[in-house]
Design a protein around this motif. Structure first.
Motif: not given
Length: 433
Positions: A132-146, A148-152
């Motif tokens: 679902k579109v509502s889950r797309l963003y969560e999968e995107y975040l799971d695929l790109t943890p890099d 958010l590295l170094g952010k407060s």
């Protein structure tokens, strides 16, 4: 795990563990590593073993995970066997030799579940799970943890919110549909929805364009990392922007001198918030840069008092700058130096430390109530634009202007011992005292 050599070529060899005997009929696995190098064979063997274990675990979990696990197991098995997973239509379209090669890999046996997954992996029979579109963003975040590295925590919140908002707007327009069914028509519906808001509600085109930018990036990144053959429905949907509408004005020098720096201009507004405002006047710092500074970043015991803008990590607090060019040293003179001394005497920024949004809301409210805005479009951030315009009018060297603003520029750094003096001399030409 082991690899062996035969006639100069290395092979991966592994016995199927008892744990997986129920899902894999083979007692022993042997795969050509297609290399004569022992080092390459070692690296490939480690990768194959990792994927095999993941494949077996997925098979064991299939009854509980359903279609998604079955699909991922099929994809994983295809990769272990040296094939890229293709849909059934793509497999049929392959040359006959390629199809026969895939069929020959399928093992014979009575374990129907194993044979089913293997066949699906090689012949493209596994259905893609619904996302679902509502889950797309969560999968995107799971695929790109890099990303958010170094952010407060505050920086992560600011980064996530507009992207989540874009997803929510898309759902409001086209519904929470299967991502695999998103079409160009859906993108155009969203554009039409935004166009109506721009015309009827006075929304800025740039606000709509941020949605299209975020959605396009989220979709394309997810698609590429998941190896999906899908067209991006959010490309080339941006609305025409009116630069004058989106331009943030700067305060005139007369307004700063006679209104913003007038005695008791802010009344009973929080003292720390007002001191931060005054520091911005002669520094051009982004509010977040100043409010992310720790006490040691205010360097007053120096021939040239200054503030250091830099990234740092302090336990759970991680401070990341907007760009690599943002790291810099900015001299403190005039009203900004006086305000900094008072901030330091208080122990540094306290109430609004890492809370630029909260600070901005308070100052903006005070400016409205006390009629401190030169126009309705002026905001506290307008001080940064005023600083930049003052440098231009004072004839400050272009390289110095760029460095003081923290903008990108392919330039050599000024030599140690001259940089701060040059910057202070430049700022002193137009600083408010």
């Amino acid at each position: 795990m082991a690899h062996t050599i035969s006639r100069g070529m290395y092979y991966f060899v592994k016995r199927v563990p008892k744990r997986y005997a129920s899902v894999d009929p083979r007692s022993r696995i042997q795969l050509s590593l297609k290399t004569e190098s022992p080092d390459v064979a070692q690296r490939k063997s480690l990768i194959i073993e990792e994927r095999l274990v993941a494949y077996w675990e997925a098979l064991l979990a299939e009854d509980h995970e359903g279609a998604k696990v079955h699909y991922e197991a099929a994809v994983n098995f295809a990769e272990v066997q040296g094939y890229t997973y293709l849909s059934l239509e793509e497999v049929v379209a392959e040359p006959l030799g390629g199809l026969l090669n895939r069929i020959e890999v399928i093992p014979e046996g009575e374990q129907s579940k194993t044979v089913s997954v293997v066949a699906d992996g090689l012949l493209g029979g596994a259905d893609k799970p619904i996302l679902k579109v509502s889950r797309l963003y969560e999968e995107y975040l799971d695929l790109t943890p890099d990303l958010l590295l170094g952010k407060s925590d505050d920086q992560i919140r600011k980064w996530k919110n507009p992207r989540q908002k874009a997803i929510n707007n898309l759902i409001a327009v086209v519904g929470d549909k299967n991502v695999h069914e998103l079409s160009r028509d859906d993108g155009l519906k969203l554009r039409e929805w935004w166009m109506d808001r721009v015309v009827d509600e006075g929304k800025k085109p740039s606000t709509a364009n941020k949605d299209f930018t975020h959605l396009s990036k989220i979709f394309s990144t997810w698609r590429d990392l998941k190896q999906e053959q899908l067209a991006n429905p959010f490309l080339q949907l941006r609305l025409a922007q009116n630069d004058l509408q989106d331009h943030r004005p700067s305060f005139s020098r007369d307004w700063i001198r006679t209104v913003l720096l007038a005695p008791d201009a802010f009344g009973v507004t929080n003292e720390e918030a007002v001191l931060v405002f005054k520091i911005l006047i002669n520094t051009g710092l982004r509010p977040s840069e100043l409010l992310g500074a720790k006490l040691e970043h205010f360097v007053l015991e120096h021939d040239v008092p200054h503030i250091r803008v830099e990234e740092y990590s302090d336990g759970a607090i991680k401070r990341k700058l907007k760009t690599r060019w943002s790291e810099r040293e900015v001299p403190l003179v005039g009203v900004s130096l006086d305000a900094t001394k008072r901030i330091v005497a208080r122990g540094g920024v306290q109430t609004y430390y890492l809370k630029a949004d909260r600070w901005g809301a308070l100052i903006n409210k005070a400016m409205v109530e006390r009629k401190l805005k030169e126009t309705e479009r002026h905001t506290p951030y307008s001080l940064r634009h005023s600083f930049e315009e003052s440098m231009l009018e004072a004839g400050v060297d272009h390289r110095l202007r760029v460095e003081l603003m923290g903008h990108a520029y392919n330039r050599p750094k000024y030599g140690e011992g001259g940089s701060l003096e040059l910057k202070r001399e430049a700022i002193s030409r137009f600083a408010f005292v």
